[in-house]
Motif scaffolding. Sequence first.
Motif, mmCIF file in Angstrom:
data_model
loop_
_atom_site.group_PDB
_atom_site.id
_atom_site.type_symbol
_atom_site.label_atom_id
_atom_site.label_comp_id
_atom_site.label_asym_id
_atom_site.label_seq_id
_atom_site.Cartn_x
_atom_site.Cartn_y
_atom_site.Cartn_z
ATOM 1 N N PRO A 1 0.821 -1.213 0.000
ATOM 2 C CA PRO A 1 0.000 0.000 0.000
ATOM 3 C C PRO A 1 0.852 1.259 0.000
ATOM 4 C CG PRO A 1 -0.858 -1.588 1.582
ATOM 5 C CD PRO A 1 0.462 -2.129 1.105
ATOM 6 N N ALA A 2 0.431 2.255 -0.748
ATOM 7 C CA ALA A 2 1.081 3.567 -0.821
ATOM 8 C C ALA A 2 2.486 3.505 -1.435
ATOM 9 C CB ALA A 2 1.131 4.239 0.542
ATOM 10 N N GLU A 3 2.801 2.409 -2.105
ATOM 11 C CA GLU A 3 4.081 2.315 -2.814
ATOM 12 C C GLU A 3 3.841 1.856 -4.244
ATOM 13 O OE1 GLU A 3 6.617 0.817 1.112
ATOM 14 O OE2 GLU A 3 6.903 -0.140 -0.833
ATOM 15 N N GLY A 4 4.847 2.087 -5.098
ATOM 16 C CA GLY A 4 4.762 1.563 -6.440
ATOM 17 C C GLY A 4 5.121 0.087 -6.478
ATOM 18 N N PRO A 5 4.730 -0.605 -7.552
ATOM 19 C CA PRO A 5 5.121 -2.008 -7.687
ATOM 20 C C PRO A 5 6.638 -2.150 -7.746
ATOM 21 C CG PRO A 5 3.394 -1.425 -9.259
ATOM 22 C CD PRO A 5 3.888 -0.150 -8.662
ATOM 23 N N THR A 6 7.144 -3.231 -7.160
ATOM 24 C CA THR A 6 8.569 -3.525 -7.234
ATOM 25 C C THR A 6 8.771 -4.899 -7.867
ATOM 26 O OG1 THR A 6 8.551 -4.372 -4.972
ATOM 27 C CG2 THR A 6 9.226 -2.094 -5.279
ATOM 28 N N PHE A 7 9.782 -4.991 -8.689
ATOM 29 C CA PHE A 7 10.087 -6.232 -9.400
ATOM 30 C C PHE A 7 10.478 -7.328 -8.419
ATOM 31 C CE2 PHE A 7 11.561 -9.024 -12.579
ATOM 32 C CZ PHE A 7 12.802 -9.498 -12.198
ATOM 33 N N LEU A 8 9.972 -8.527 -8.684
ATOM 34 C CA LEU A 8 10.256 -9.655 -7.800
ATOM 35 C C LEU A 8 11.101 -10.722 -8.502
ATOM 36 C CD1 LEU A 8 9.615 -10.715 -4.960
ATOM 37 C CD2 LEU A 8 7.518 -11.695 -5.878
ATOM 38 N N ILE A 9 10.603 -11.237 -9.609
ATOM 39 C CA ILE A 9 11.275 -12.321 -10.304
ATOM 40 C C ILE A 9 10.727 -12.393 -11.719
ATOM 41 C CG2 ILE A 9 9.605 -14.095 -9.583
ATOM 42 C CD1 ILE A 9 12.003 -16.013 -9.191
ATOM 43 N N SER A 10 11.526 -12.931 -12.632
ATOM 44 C CA SER A 10 11.085 -13.032 -14.017
ATOM 45 C C SER A 10 11.482 -14.379 -14.596
ATOM 46 C CB SER A 10 11.692 -11.907 -14.860
ATOM 47 O OG SER A 10 13.110 -12.008 -14.881
ATOM 48 N N ILE A 11 10.933 -14.674 -15.771
ATOM 49 C CA ILE A 11 11.284 -15.900 -16.461
ATOM 50 C C ILE A 11 11.128 -15.699 -17.956
ATOM 51 C CG2 ILE A 11 8.953 -16.890 -16.276
ATOM 52 C CD1 ILE A 11 10.359 -19.654 -15.889
ATOM 53 N N SER A 12 12.078 -16.202 -18.700
ATOM 54 C CA SER A 12 12.007 -16.183 -20.157
ATOM 55 C C SER A 12 11.269 -17.418 -20.634
ATOM 56 C CB SER A 12 13.431 -16.170 -20.727
ATOM 57 O OG SER A 12 13.428 -16.495 -22.094
ATOM 58 N N SER A 13 10.681 -17.327 -21.815
ATOM 59 C CA SER A 13 9.911 -18.457 -22.336
ATOM 60 C C SER A 13 10.780 -19.658 -22.715
ATOM 61 C CB SER A 13 9.098 -18.022 -23.550
ATOM 62 O OG SER A 13 9.940 -17.549 -24.578
ATOM 63 N N ILE A 14 12.097 -19.488 -22.715
ATOM 64 C CA ILE A 14 12.958 -20.634 -23.027
ATOM 65 C C ILE A 14 13.197 -21.494 -21.792
ATOM 66 C CG2 ILE A 14 14.083 -19.448 -24.939
ATOM 67 C CD1 ILE A 14 16.506 -19.028 -23.117
ATOM 68 N N LYS A 15 12.715 -21.026 -20.642
ATOM 69 C CA LYS A 15 12.862 -21.786 -19.401
ATOM 70 C C LYS A 15 11.501 -22.204 -18.888
ATOM 71 C CE LYS A 15 17.093 -19.550 -17.784
ATOM 72 N NZ LYS A 15 17.739 -18.876 -16.624
ATOM 73 N N ASP A 16 11.494 -23.175 -17.971
ATOM 74 C CA ASP A 16 10.229 -23.527 -17.335
ATOM 75 C C ASP A 16 10.255 -23.277 -15.829
ATOM 76 O OD1 ASP A 16 10.892 -27.106 -17.769
ATOM 77 O OD2 ASP A 16 11.832 -25.607 -16.474
ATOM 78 N N LYS A 17 11.396 -22.832 -15.330
ATOM 79 C CA LYS A 17 11.496 -22.577 -13.896
ATOM 80 C C LYS A 17 12.606 -21.575 -13.644
ATOM 81 C CE LYS A 17 12.760 -25.059 -9.625
ATOM 82 N NZ LYS A 17 13.122 -26.388 -9.076
ATOM 83 N N ASN A 18 12.353 -20.670 -12.699
ATOM 84 C CA ASN A 18 13.400 -19.769 -12.242
ATOM 85 C C ASN A 18 13.234 -19.580 -10.749
ATOM 86 O OD1 ASN A 18 15.601 -18.031 -12.333
ATOM 87 N ND2 ASN A 18 14.339 -16.231 -12.755
ATOM 88 N N GLU A 19 14.335 -19.678 -10.032
ATOM 89 C CA GLU A 19 14.274 -19.659 -8.573
ATOM 90 C C GLU A 19 15.160 -18.551 -8.029
ATOM 91 O OE1 GLU A 19 15.134 -23.516 -7.114
ATOM 92 O OE2 GLU A 19 14.876 -23.000 -5.001
ATOM 93 N N ASP A 20 14.657 -17.858 -7.003
ATOM 94 C CA ASP A 20 15.436 -16.817 -6.351
ATOM 95 C C ASP A 20 15.069 -16.823 -4.875
ATOM 96 O OD1 ASP A 20 15.809 -13.177 -6.769
ATOM 97 O OD2 ASP A 20 16.835 -14.622 -5.492
ATOM 98 N N GLY A 21 15.867 -17.523 -4.103
ATOM 99 C CA GLY A 21 15.594 -17.606 -2.672
ATOM 100 C C GLY A 21 14.285 -18.317 -2.395
#
Lengths: 114, 114
Positions: free
Chosen positions: A40-60
């Motif tokens: 609330p009261a903040e802008g969206p922040t990036f969390l994690i992404s994935i390219s279509s050449i992958k089926d899984k991406n993990e970050d912590g």
Amino acid sequence: DQQVKQNSPSLSVQEGRISILNCDYTNSMFDYFLWYKKYPAEGPTFLISISSIKDKNEDGRFTVFLNKSAKHLSLHIVPSQPGDSAVYFCAASARETSGSRLTFGEGTQLTVNP
Amino acid sequence: DADVTQTPRNRITKTGKRIMLECSQTKGHDRMYWYRQDPGLGLQLIYYSFDVKDINKGEISDGYSVSRQAQAKFSLSLESAIPNQTALYFCATSEPGRTGNEQFFGPGTRLTVL
């Protein structure tokens, strides 16, 4: 025409358990997917992404899974913490045709209960 | 210091008034975007600019105009505000060559049109 859909407006889980947020898309040209978190009261922040050449991406504690045949992606948070309570947006881009433009889903409000 | 700033943070105005929302960034990114967020609809793209001389309409540009005064500044104007333009407005920046398709958002402006 909602090209990116998050069908669950809200999700409630217990602290320490897994949170699974889902996202579906219709545009087969999408080749890059992102998750954003918004407090609330903040802008969206990036969390994690994935390219279509992958089926899984993990970050912590965060893992994104992509199922291209089903045009479905999901964000797993393990273990969930009360500080994870926020609105989560799924976003997609078609880099070949639309460059850096993002199309967002409606968002899912995650509540993690202590 | 915030990399993407928006002014004002809150604004209440009346129908028919002209309103300008301003966005500044210190990230050195060429690309800038304006979104609005409505409950249940996620973020919708209003306008975007890939450099100072390049302005493009997004999904919902009717009733809005923009000005890219410099690489660091991108303003959104409502020429004659109407109540259904009451929403949260977000500015964002990106630099695909450096940071993939991730966009960086400002804190938002809450606009109420009476």
